[in-house]
Design a protein around this motif. Structure first.
Motif, PDB file in Angstrom:
ATOM      1  N   LEU A 124       0.832  -1.197   0.000  1.00 56.63           N
ATOM      2  CA  LEU A 124       0.000   0.000   0.000  1.00 56.63           C
ATOM      3  C   LEU A 124       0.866   1.246   0.000  1.00 56.63           C
ATOM      4  O   LEU A 124       1.802   1.356   0.805  1.00 56.63           O
ATOM      5  CB  LEU A 124      -0.904  -0.017   1.237  1.00 56.63           C
ATOM      6  CG  LEU A 124      -1.962   1.072   1.359  1.00 56.63           C
ATOM      7  CD1 LEU A 124      -2.965   0.984   0.216  1.00 56.63           C
ATOM      8  CD2 LEU A 124      -2.681   0.942   2.709  1.00 56.63           C
ATOM      9  N   SER A 125       0.553   2.186  -0.879  1.00 60.09           N
ATOM     10  CA  SER A 125       1.305   3.438  -0.956  1.00 60.09           C
ATOM     11  C   SER A 125       0.782   4.425   0.090  1.00 60.09           C
ATOM     12  O   SER A 125      -0.387   4.814   0.048  1.00 60.09           O
ATOM     13  CB  SER A 125       1.176   4.055  -2.351  1.00 60.09           C
ATOM     14  OG  SER A 125       1.779   3.235  -3.327  1.00 60.09           O
ATOM     15  N   ASP A 131      -0.423   9.837   7.099  1.00 60.23           N
ATOM     16  CA  ASP A 131      -1.069   9.652   5.800  1.00 60.23           C
ATOM     17  C   ASP A 131      -1.970   8.423   5.834  1.00 60.23           C
ATOM     18  O   ASP A 131      -3.106   8.440   5.342  1.00 60.23           O
ATOM     19  CB  ASP A 131      -0.004   9.512   4.709  1.00 60.23           C
ATOM     20  CG  ASP A 131      -0.611   9.469   3.312  1.00 60.23           C
ATOM     21  OD1 ASP A 131      -1.628  10.143   3.076  1.00 60.23           O
ATOM     22  OD2 ASP A 131      -0.060   8.750   2.463  1.00 60.23           O
ATOM     23  N   LEU A 135      -6.059   7.890   5.415  1.00 63.42           N
ATOM     24  CA  LEU A 135      -6.564   7.030   4.346  1.00 63.42           C
ATOM     25  C   LEU A 135      -7.582   6.014   4.854  1.00 63.42           C
ATOM     26  O   LEU A 135      -8.575   5.732   4.173  1.00 63.42           O
ATOM     27  CB  LEU A 135      -5.385   6.288   3.696  1.00 63.42           C
ATOM     28  CG  LEU A 135      -5.738   5.184   2.688  1.00 63.42           C
ATOM     29  CD1 LEU A 135      -6.425   5.759   1.464  1.00 63.42           C
ATOM     30  CD2 LEU A 135      -4.491   4.402   2.292  1.00 63.42           C
ATOM     31  N   ALA A 139     -11.097   4.873   2.898  1.00 65.34           N
ATOM     32  CA  ALA A 139     -11.090   3.736   1.981  1.00 65.34           C
ATOM     33  C   ALA A 139     -11.611   2.434   2.574  1.00 65.34           C
ATOM     34  O   ALA A 139     -12.025   1.543   1.826  1.00 65.34           O
ATOM     35  CB  ALA A 139      -9.663   3.513   1.464  1.00 65.34           C
ATOM     36  N   SER A 196      -8.991  -2.837  -5.777  1.00 67.20           N
ATOM     37  CA  SER A 196      -9.192  -1.964  -6.941  1.00 67.20           C
ATOM     38  C   SER A 196      -9.362  -0.496  -6.556  1.00 67.20           C
ATOM     39  O   SER A 196      -9.211   0.383  -7.398  1.00 67.20           O
ATOM     40  CB  SER A 196     -10.402  -2.426  -7.741  1.00 67.20           C
ATOM     41  OG  SER A 196     -11.570  -2.413  -6.918  1.00 67.20           O
ATOM     42  N   SER A 197      -9.668  -0.235  -5.273  1.00 70.66           N
ATOM     43  CA  SER A 197      -9.909   1.150  -4.838  1.00 70.66           C
ATOM     44  C   SER A 197      -8.673   1.778  -4.202  1.00 70.66           C
ATOM     45  O   SER A 197      -8.720   2.955  -3.815  1.00 70.66           O
ATOM     46  CB  SER A 197     -11.061   1.175  -3.832  1.00 70.66           C
ATOM     47  OG  SER A 197     -10.676   0.579  -2.599  1.00 70.66           O
ATOM     48  N   LEU A 198      -7.595   1.021  -4.064  1.00 73.39           N
ATOM     49  CA  LEU A 198      -6.426   1.496  -3.331  1.00 73.39           C
ATOM     50  C   LEU A 198      -5.271   1.860  -4.260  1.00 73.39           C
ATOM     51  O   LEU A 198      -5.136   1.305  -5.348  1.00 73.39           O
ATOM     52  CB  LEU A 198      -5.948   0.413  -2.350  1.00 73.39           C
ATOM     53  CG  LEU A 198      -6.932   0.015  -1.250  1.00 73.39           C
ATOM     54  CD1 LEU A 198      -6.397  -1.207  -0.496  1.00 73.39           C
ATOM     55  CD2 LEU A 198      -7.182   1.159  -0.291  1.00 73.39           C
ATOM     56  N   SER A 199      -4.445   2.766  -3.776  1.00 73.53           N
ATOM     57  CA  SER A 199      -3.185   3.066  -4.466  1.00 73.53           C
ATOM     58  C   SER A 199      -2.143   2.093  -3.960  1.00 73.53           C
ATOM     59  O   SER A 199      -1.704   2.155  -2.820  1.00 73.53           O
ATOM     60  CB  SER A 199      -2.764   4.508  -4.167  1.00 73.53           C
ATOM     61  OG  SER A 199      -1.502   4.782  -4.749  1.00 73.53           O
ATOM     62  N   LEU A 200      -1.756   1.153  -4.826  1.00 74.42           N
ATOM     63  CA  LEU A 200      -0.903   0.051  -4.416  1.00 74.42           C
ATOM     64  C   LEU A 200       0.530   0.251  -4.881  1.00 74.42           C
ATOM     65  O   LEU A 200       0.780   0.783  -5.955  1.00 74.42           O
ATOM     66  CB  LEU A 200      -1.454  -1.264  -4.961  1.00 74.42           C
ATOM     67  CG  LEU A 200      -2.865  -1.626  -4.490  1.00 74.42           C
ATOM     68  CD1 LEU A 200      -3.364  -2.885  -5.218  1.00 74.42           C
ATOM     69  CD2 LEU A 200      -2.908  -1.859  -2.977  1.00 74.42           C
ATOM     70  N   SER A 201       1.463  -0.219  -4.051  1.00 74.92           N
ATOM     71  CA  SER A 201       2.873  -0.117  -4.388  1.00 74.92           C
ATOM     72  C   SER A 201       3.292  -1.185  -5.383  1.00 74.92           C
ATOM     73  O   SER A 201       4.267  -1.024  -6.118  1.00 74.92           O
ATOM     74  CB  SER A 201       3.728  -0.264  -3.114  1.00 74.92           C
ATOM     75  OG  SER A 201       3.390   0.705  -2.170  1.00 74.92           O
ATOM     76  N   GLU A 203       1.702  -4.812  -7.814  1.00 73.60           N
ATOM     77  CA  GLU A 203       0.535  -5.492  -8.362  1.00 73.60           C
ATOM     78  C   GLU A 203       0.088  -6.610  -7.437  1.00 73.60           C
ATOM     79  O   GLU A 203       0.868  -7.473  -7.058  1.00 73.60           O
ATOM     80  CB  GLU A 203       0.882  -6.091  -9.739  1.00 73.60           C
ATOM     81  CG  GLU A 203      -0.269  -6.804 -10.414  1.00 73.60           C
ATOM     82  CD  GLU A 203      -1.438  -5.903 -10.706  1.00 73.60           C
ATOM     83  OE1 GLU A 203      -2.580  -6.346 -10.583  1.00 73.60           O
ATOM     84  OE2 GLU A 203      -1.201  -4.720 -11.047  1.00 73.60           O
TER      85      GLU A 203
END
Length: 204
Positions: A124-125, A131, A135, A139, A196-201, A203
């Motif tokens: 997770l970014s 932060d 989040l 989310a 699909s809803s998260l900003s991922l670091s 795949e």
């Protein structure tokens, strides 16, 4: 009486359950630590990581010190594919005459391409605890029907505090979601967000 029982056999993790047990009926001590087996050609490094995760820093000796106490560790494999293995564990300890059981939930996620435990920040970014604390309420939603669920902002603060201790055991993956575990020794909550809803670091 103590030992280890393997309940099934095979070369995949799904049907293979192992239980380490210790029973002293004279002292009223019953300990059962269950964890999934993991077949790995050429070595058992991942299998040992999973066993260590089940004990969560305890040893069998430490778990058997209190008379009239039953300790169980159970688990659920939440993801098992070519990239990730993830399992959630539930620890429960009940002492005769105690007001209530002590429980805790924790997890392990392993990158099967590297054989290493995964940290939340590997997936997770987020730029630091503050932060992440912002989040989580945006989310994630809580699983279960908690009539007295604390505000998500409070759970987010508890969660980021727990990252100080260990960033590898407070989350798990499913096929399509990321779940965060917030536990205080008596209650544990699970917060879930679709991948699909998260900003991922990386795949998922």
């Amino acid at each position: 009486m103590h030992g280890t029982v393997r309940y099934d056999s095979g070369n995949t993790v799904s049907p293979c359950r192992i239980s380490d047990y210790y029973v002293n009926s004279n002292e009223g001590i019953y300990v059962f630590v269950d964890y999934p087996d993991y077949y790995q050609a050429g070595g058992n490094e991942i299998a040992e990581l999973i066993r260590q995760a089940a004990y969560n820093g305890w040893t069998m000796g430490a778990l058997t010190e209190r008379p009239n106490t039953t300790v169980t560790v159970d688990y659920e494999v939440t993801r098992n594919d070519a990239r990730y293995f993830s399992a959630a564990f539930l620890f429960c300890s009940m002492t005769q005459g105690g007001a209530y059981p002590v429980s805790n939930e924790y997890a392990v996620t392993i990158d099967r391409t590297t054989g290493e435990p995964v940290l939340l920040s590997d997936l997770l970014s987020f730029d630091g605890p503050q932060d992440l604390e912002r989040l989580i309420p945006e989310a994630f939603t809580a699983l279960g029907n908690w009539f007295d669920l604390p505000p998500l902002e409070e759970l987010a603060s508890r969660y980021t505090d727990s990252l100080t201790y260990d960033e590898s055991k407070n989350f798990y993956l499913t096929e399509d979601s990321l779940c965060l575990i917030v536990s205080d020794g008596r209650y544990h909550y699970v917060l879930e967000a679709p991948l699909s809803s998260l900003s991922l670091s990386s795949e998922p």
